[in-house]
Motif scaffolding. Structure first.
Motif, short mmCIF file in Angstrom:
data_model
loop_
_atom_site.label_atom_id
_atom_site.label_comp_id
_atom_site.label_asym_id
_atom_site.label_seq_id
_atom_site.Cartn_x
_atom_site.Cartn_y
_atom_site.Cartn_z
N TYR A 1 28.77 37.10 42.23
CA TYR A 1 28.33 36.58 41.06
C TYR A 1 27.66 34.93 42.16
O TYR A 1 27.50 34.24 42.09
CB TYR A 1 29.62 35.47 40.54
N ARG A 2 26.16 34.68 40.39
CA ARG A 2 25.17 34.05 40.80
C ARG A 2 24.83 34.65 42.33
O ARG A 2 24.00 33.49 43.32
CB ARG A 2 25.85 32.78 40.64
N GLY A 3 24.35 35.69 42.76
CA GLY A 3 23.87 35.63 44.02
C GLY A 3 24.36 35.60 45.14
O GLY A 3 24.03 35.89 46.65
N ALA A 4 25.92 35.34 45.28
CA ALA A 4 26.96 35.62 46.21
C ALA A 4 28.46 35.89 45.63
O ALA A 4 28.51 36.16 44.84
CB ALA A 4 27.18 33.95 46.13
N GLN A 5 28.55 36.11 47.09
CA GLN A 5 30.42 37.85 46.98
C GLN A 5 31.41 35.78 46.40
O GLN A 5 31.20 35.10 47.08
CB GLN A 5 30.50 37.47 48.65
N TRP A 6 32.00 35.75 45.15
CA TRP A 6 33.25 34.70 45.13
C TRP A 6 34.66 35.86 45.43
O TRP A 6 34.56 36.99 44.75
CB TRP A 6 33.13 34.40 43.99
N ASP A 7 35.63 35.19 45.74
CA ASP A 7 36.99 35.35 46.02
C ASP A 7 37.39 35.27 43.65
O ASP A 7 37.43 34.36 43.45
CB ASP A 7 38.02 34.45 46.07
N VAL A 8 38.20 36.04 43.47
CA VAL A 8 38.50 36.39 42.65
C VAL A 8 40.16 36.52 42.24
O VAL A 8 40.06 37.52 42.93
CB VAL A 8 37.31 37.58 41.25
N GLU A 9 40.24 36.00 41.25
CA GLU A 9 41.49 35.91 40.45
C GLU A 9 42.49 36.29 39.56
O GLU A 9 41.60 35.11 38.17
CB GLU A 9 42.47 35.08 41.54
N LEU A 10 42.87 36.83 38.98
CA LEU A 10 43.38 37.34 37.89
C LEU A 10 44.26 36.20 37.40
O LEU A 10 44.93 35.84 37.97
CB LEU A 10 44.83 38.30 37.66
N ALA A 11 44.07 35.87 35.97
CA ALA A 11 44.77 34.39 35.29
C ALA A 11 45.88 35.43 34.78
O ALA A 11 46.28 36.27 34.87
CB ALA A 11 44.13 34.35 34.32
N PRO A 12 46.98 34.44 35.35
CA PRO A 12 48.44 34.94 35.15
C PRO A 12 48.30 35.87 33.07
O PRO A 12 48.10 35.11 32.66
CB PRO A 12 48.99 33.62 34.74
N GLY A 13 49.59 36.67 33.64
CA GLY A 13 49.67 37.48 32.22
C GLY A 13 48.48 38.39 31.84
O GLY A 13 48.32 39.20 30.77
N GLU A 14 47.69 38.69 33.16
CA GLU A 14 46.04 39.46 32.78
C GLU A 14 46.28 40.79 33.91
O GLU A 14 47.17 40.60 34.64
CB GLU A 14 45.09 38.80 32.73
N SER A 15 46.11 41.64 33.15
CA SER A 15 46.06 42.73 33.50
C SER A 15 44.87 43.36 34.63
O SER A 15 43.95 43.01 34.43
CB SER A 15 46.19 44.01 32.74
#
Length: 147
Positions: A106-120
């Protein structure tokens, strides 16, 4: 006697001008008190009554404003506020998940990503809903437009 009436109207005008600069509505409520006192002066009330009318009307108007939805201070959590974080609402593509977490470019860099509660994890296209430190919280994107 006419000078007192001029004071109330000039004071009301000054409060309205200052209100336009501040944008809080409180000075407008005080201006209502000034207008009420000006009307009392126009009706022939003595100065003491004019002062009392100005104070009572302004206090009642400020109290009514505080109880209304315009007088309540609403603070948004900065992590979810798009006015603070320009990334909120941006699209993001996540190819693989592991325990509701992933890494994504994202925006030229690696980011940690987490799902919002209730998302699959079954969607591929996501939208950033919040930021927690350097972790993007995402939810499945409702409308995917081809790029």
């Amino acid at each position: 006697m006419a000078i007192h009436g001029l004071f109330w109207w000039v004071g009301a005008g000054a409060m309205i001008v200052l209100e336009l600069m501040s944008g809080t509505f409180y000075l407008l409520m005080i201006a209502l008190g000034f207008i009420a006192a000006g009307l009392a002066q126009w009706g022939g009330a003595p100065l003491e009554v004019q002062l009392a009318v100005a104070a009572v009307v302004a206090l009642v108007a400020v109290a009514a404003l505080r109880r209304s939805r315009f007088g309540r201070l609403r603070r948004k959590d900065a992590a979810h506020n798009p006015d603070v974080n320009i990334d909120i609402g941006s699209p993001l593509t996540v190819t693989a998940w592991r325990d509701r977490r992933a890494r994504a470019m994202y925006r030229g860099a690696q980011w940690d990503v987490e799902l919002a509660p209730g998302e699959s994890e079954d969607a591929r296209f996501y939208e950033i809903t919040a930021l927690r430190g350097n972790c993007l919280i995402v939810a499945a994107r409702k409308h995917v437009t081809p790029a």
